[in-house]
Structure formats: C-alpha cells, structure tokens
Design a protein around this motif. Structure first.
Motif, short mmCIF file in Angstrom:
data_model
loop_
_atom_site.label_atom_id
_atom_site.label_comp_id
_atom_site.label_asym_id
_atom_site.label_seq_id
_atom_site.Cartn_x
_atom_site.Cartn_y
_atom_site.Cartn_z
N GLY A 176 0.81 -1.21 0.00
CA GLY A 176 0.00 0.00 0.00
C GLY A 176 0.84 1.25 0.00
O GLY A 176 0.56 2.21 -0.73
N ALA A 177 1.91 1.27 0.82
CA ALA A 177 2.78 2.43 0.89
C ALA A 177 3.47 2.68 -0.45
O ALA A 177 3.59 3.83 -0.90
CB ALA A 177 3.81 2.24 2.00
N ALA A 178 3.96 1.61 -1.09
CA ALA A 178 4.66 1.75 -2.36
C ALA A 178 3.75 2.31 -3.45
O ALA A 178 4.16 3.15 -4.25
CB ALA A 178 5.24 0.40 -2.79
N THR A 205 -5.52 3.70 -1.81
CA THR A 205 -5.36 2.85 -2.99
C THR A 205 -6.50 1.84 -3.05
O THR A 205 -7.47 1.93 -2.30
CB THR A 205 -3.99 2.14 -2.94
OG1 THR A 205 -3.89 1.33 -1.76
CG2 THR A 205 -2.86 3.16 -2.94
N VAL A 206 -6.39 0.88 -3.95
CA VAL A 206 -7.46 -0.09 -4.19
C VAL A 206 -6.93 -1.48 -3.91
O VAL A 206 -5.84 -1.84 -4.36
CB VAL A 206 -7.97 0.00 -5.64
CG1 VAL A 206 -9.03 -1.05 -5.92
CG2 VAL A 206 -8.52 1.40 -5.93
N PRO A 442 -11.15 4.02 -2.02
CA PRO A 442 -11.11 5.23 -1.20
C PRO A 442 -12.48 5.88 -1.03
O PRO A 442 -13.33 5.82 -1.91
CB PRO A 442 -10.17 6.14 -1.98
CG PRO A 442 -9.34 5.23 -2.83
CD PRO A 442 -10.26 4.11 -3.19
N SER A 443 -12.65 6.53 0.14
CA SER A 443 -13.89 7.26 0.40
C SER A 443 -13.64 8.70 0.81
O SER A 443 -14.59 9.48 0.93
CB SER A 443 -14.69 6.57 1.51
OG SER A 443 -13.99 6.59 2.75
N GLY A 444 -12.38 9.07 1.05
CA GLY A 444 -12.09 10.43 1.47
C GLY A 444 -10.86 10.49 2.34
O GLY A 444 -10.00 9.61 2.28
N MET A 445 -10.77 11.54 3.15
CA MET A 445 -9.63 11.73 4.04
C MET A 445 -10.13 11.89 5.48
O MET A 445 -11.24 12.37 5.72
CB MET A 445 -8.84 12.99 3.66
CG MET A 445 -8.10 12.88 2.34
SD MET A 445 -6.73 11.70 2.36
CE MET A 445 -5.54 12.57 3.40
#
Length: 486
Positions: A176-178, A205-206, A442-445
C-alpha cells in the motif's frame, strides 16, 4: 530526446497501469522511462527502516532495468509487426515478500526463517513474469503477516506516505505504501483478516480480496479457507488488470478454480441496483469522519440511480474476534508456533500475542465449534444481503494507527475501548464469508491526514458485480490523489 522524456518524472511514476500500457503501445513512453521515474522516487523518498517510508525488503533494480529494456524493444517490434501484447508487458509490480521468487529470500520477517531461500516461484509470481510484469521490488509486512500495522525487528518500521507517524496498515503495508508513494505501478498482497483491504483503506489505494481459491496459493496454509492472495493498484481498472493475470486454476493448487487471463472489470452503471449500507456492521465504533465519508459514497450512489438500503447485522466486534481467533487457534496459530519454535525471544510483541491469543481461543472452542461460529456469521450475512446486489461498509473503524504500534492492550476510540486491535477494522467477517468478493476503495480523508476507505461486498463468487460497484464508487467519489512527499 524520446517522446516520453518531456513528461514529468512524477507523472510517469504515478501513471495508472492502463494509461502506461496505452503509452507503451503507441511508443509515446517507454517502460524504461516509467521504471527510472519510480526508481528515482524510491531513492529520494523511501528512506531507511527507522525514519523513511521503508516499503521494501529488497530492490531488484538491475534485473528490472534489463527487463524494461527488453520490454521497450518488444513494443517497438509489436508496433512494426503486430501481435499479441502480454497483459502486463513493461509494467512494474512490487511483490509482497511472502510471494516467493526462486533463488531469493523468503523470510516473512521472522528470525526463524532468516536466510531461507525460495526453491520455486509462487504461482502469483510465475504468472506475473509470464504476463511481462517487471518485479523491481519486494514489499514489507509484519512478521508472518499477522498484524494490522507493518513493522518488525527484521525489516524495521514501514510508514504511511500520507502521514509518516501513521501506519499504512497491515499486513500488506509495504504494498500500500509503495503504491501511494509512486514507487510502483502495481503490487501484490494477501488477505486472511483484511491484510489487503486495510492497507488500501489507509493509503488511498485499491485492494481486492477475491473469493477463496480464485487466486492460487502455495504451501500448506493455502488450504486455510480464510486466506487468499490478491492484487492492489491505484485504480479499480488497474486492480482488475492484475486480478485477471493472477486469477484462475493453477496446476499446483487444486483448491484454485476458474479461468486465467479474464479481466473481471464489468461495464455498467449502478442505476437500479440495490446496495445495502451498514455503517457499523453491528457495533463497530466507527469514527464520525469515517461514517460521514461512507455516507458521502452512499449518497453519490443514490444520486447515480442506485437504491441504497440500510442493513442491520447482529454482530459485535467481540463476537467476530472470538470467531476468527477460534479458527486461527486450530490453524494459523499452531503453524506460527511451529515455525518460530526456538526463537520465541526474538519475536515481535504482536506475534507472541497472536500465538497466545490463538492458543487460548483453541482451548475455549473446538474446531467443530469454530465451524459452527463461521456458519452462523455466514448465514446472518446471507440473510442481510438477500434481495441486494452488493453491500457497502467502511474498511476501518479508526482514522489511523501509529506506525510503530503494537496495541497489546487494545485501542482507545472516541466511542470506547476495543479489547483487541483487530477490532479496529471491519474486514475479518468477510474472511469468514470468504467466498464473497470484496473491494476496498477510497472514500475520502480523515482528520489525521490519512485516507479512509469503504468496502464493496458481493454475493459469493459474483466478481462482476463487485467490480461494477467498486468502479462506480471510484468514478463518483474520486480518491484523495497522491501524498506530497518531503
């Protein structure tokens, strides 16, 4: 100067896989340019095991560069002569370390496995190579992939590119980080209780958890019906592309099924679909900002013509944790204890705690009890989803977790204390119901400057619907973009 040289390095590094492939075919950009752009970002931003993003156990830049040059030449030849283009030709793929590569280390972060070498390629790796993918790096995970944060004595702390005080999640945290940092175009992951979806949620990410057996596994624990390997990407289309390569029956895994090479991305909007909405899956203490971001997704689906139906489930975090640990107590826990025997003093605190919790759960529940507990959750989910096309819920209840956290005493939330850190995520019930395809998008922050995510759950084996709804969510509620790396 080649045509692609005028494109900014960051733009090349962050290019979606589908767009990169189109550029490769038209010869507007080269696999070499994309790889070099990502290597530059890695060298500038990945840092070290204590202070950097630290997404990788090792990099394979020399071999990747050679493969990229071959792929670039192949695209020139294909443009001139025509022919079939391998599905991933020239695309970079960062693979989770547990996906063994013949001749390279396969340590899973464990002192007991230090120096172990993979004798053969994992089926997933075999397929990536056959499809023309370029494995340029291998990603970190917690020890034995058993935590929802990613740090270990062997590999250090992996941090979230959005907020380096926070974890990218686990266990596929390096992947995920990469992806979020633009270090790779695609990545592999695995999932036994949310290890693909949690990192996807925390990194914007997805991630896709396929139905059990859809993607072939390796080794004894591939027979664990909670488990599965899977794809991660920055878009649903990219994840579908990788899923098509990874999925399908493999001769070494008779638990695997279906056709290989079929891209599962389904066309169609959500007009007329009935989509269930559960904000808490029973009593998960979902943070207010995550609830609101999930409602934003639901409202967008309604505006696009879907019928959103509130769903109640008779679940509690404690019950789901007890159910999963009853299972782990008879399979994963004993396997971990056997694999780490003699090195107990070198284990990460979370690993020792996992083995202990699993053993205690096995004392409380027989394997038959565990099956009955699984069956009850599956039956309740089936009843809740009756008459629906898919179900929507948050990925995690908490906005973030500390990058170096063990959470041995549980987690304090705005809605109360959780006795076990796994209760912070709404994912493991769908490993109990592991024939269901599940997306994290994703749904937001959050207020912690960490992305939030939702899960899209399909009926057993109905991959087409899961991909259809996930693609709709992505188009209606665009992701957070990319973090600004210092």
């Amino acid at each position: 100067m080649t045509p692609g040289a005028a494109i900014a390095v960051d733009s090349l590094a962050l290019l979606p896989a589908t767009e990169a492939l189109a550029g490769f075919r038209s010869l507007e950009i080269s696999p070499v340019e994309v790889l070099e752009a990502q290597i530059q970002r890695i060298q500038e931003h990945n840092g070290d095991r204590e202070t950097g993003i630290n997404a990788f156990t090792e990099t394979l830049f020399d071999s990747a560069r050679a493969q990229a040059r071959v792929a670039a030449a192949q695209y020139v030849r294909l443009a001139r002569e025509g022919g079939v283009v391998p599905a991933l030709l020239g695309l970079t793929v960062a693979t989770k370390e547990k996906h063994g590569i013949a001749g390279l280390k396969l340590e899973q972060g464990l002192a007991a496995h230090r120096g172990r070498i993979a004798p053969v390629d994992h089926p997933v790796v075999e397929r990536l190579k056959a499809a023309g993918g370029i494995i340029h790096a291998r990603t970190t995970s917690p020890e034995f992939s058993c935590a929802t944060t990613t740090h270990s004595p062997m590999w250090g702390i992996t941090r979230n590119p959005w907020n380096t005080r926070a974890t990218p999640g686990g266990s596929s945290g390096g992947s995920g980080a990469a992806l979020a940092a633009g270090f790779t175009t695609l990545a592999t992951a695995s999932d036994i209780a949310g290890s693909t979806r949690i990192p996807a949620g925390f990194t914007g990410t997805v991630g896709y958890k396929a139905p059990y057996g859809r993607i072939p596994g390796a080794g004894v624990l591939a027979a664990d019906w909670y488990r599965g390997d899977g794809p991660m990407g920055r878009t649903v289309a990219d994840t579908a592309l990788l899923a098509g390569v990874m999925s399908g029956r493999h001769h070494t895994d008779h638990g695997s099924w279906g056709e290989n090479g079929i891209n599962p991305l389904a066309a169609g909007d959500v007009a007329g679909l009935r989509i269930g909405l559960s904000l808490t899956l029973g009593n998960y203490p979902v943070a207010a900002e995550i609830r609101e971001n999930t409602l934003t997704v639901a409202r967008a689906l309604e505006a696009a013509g879907a019928v959103v139906v509130p769903v109640d489930l008779p679940w509690t975090t404690a019950r789901i944790t007890e159910t999963t640990f009853a299972h782990f107590g008879h399979i994963l826990g004993p396997a971990m204890a056997t694999e780490t025997a003699g090195t107990e003093s070198e284990l990460a605190a979370y690993t020792a705690r996992f083995i202990k919790d699993a053993a205690e759960a096995a004392q409380r529940h027989s394997l038959l009890d565990s099956l009955a507990m699984d069956h009850a959750l599956q039956a309740e989910l089936a009843a809740a989803m009756a008459g629906l096309d898919a179900l929507l819920c948050p990925t995690s209840a908490v906005a973030s977790l500390a990058a170096d956290g063990d959470y041995l005493d549980g987690i304090d939330t705005a809605r109360g204390h959780l006795g076990h850190y796994w209760e912070a995520h709404l994912t493991s019930a769908f490993n109990v119901a592991n024939r269901c395809p599940v997306f994290a998008v994703p749904s937001g922050m959050s207020n912690d400057s960490v992305p939030t995510g939702v899960q899209v759950i399909g009926h057993p084996f109905d991959e087409a619907m899961a991909f259809r709804v996930a693609a709709a969510v992505e188009s209606l509620v665009p992701g957070p973009g990319f973090p600004l790396l210092g």
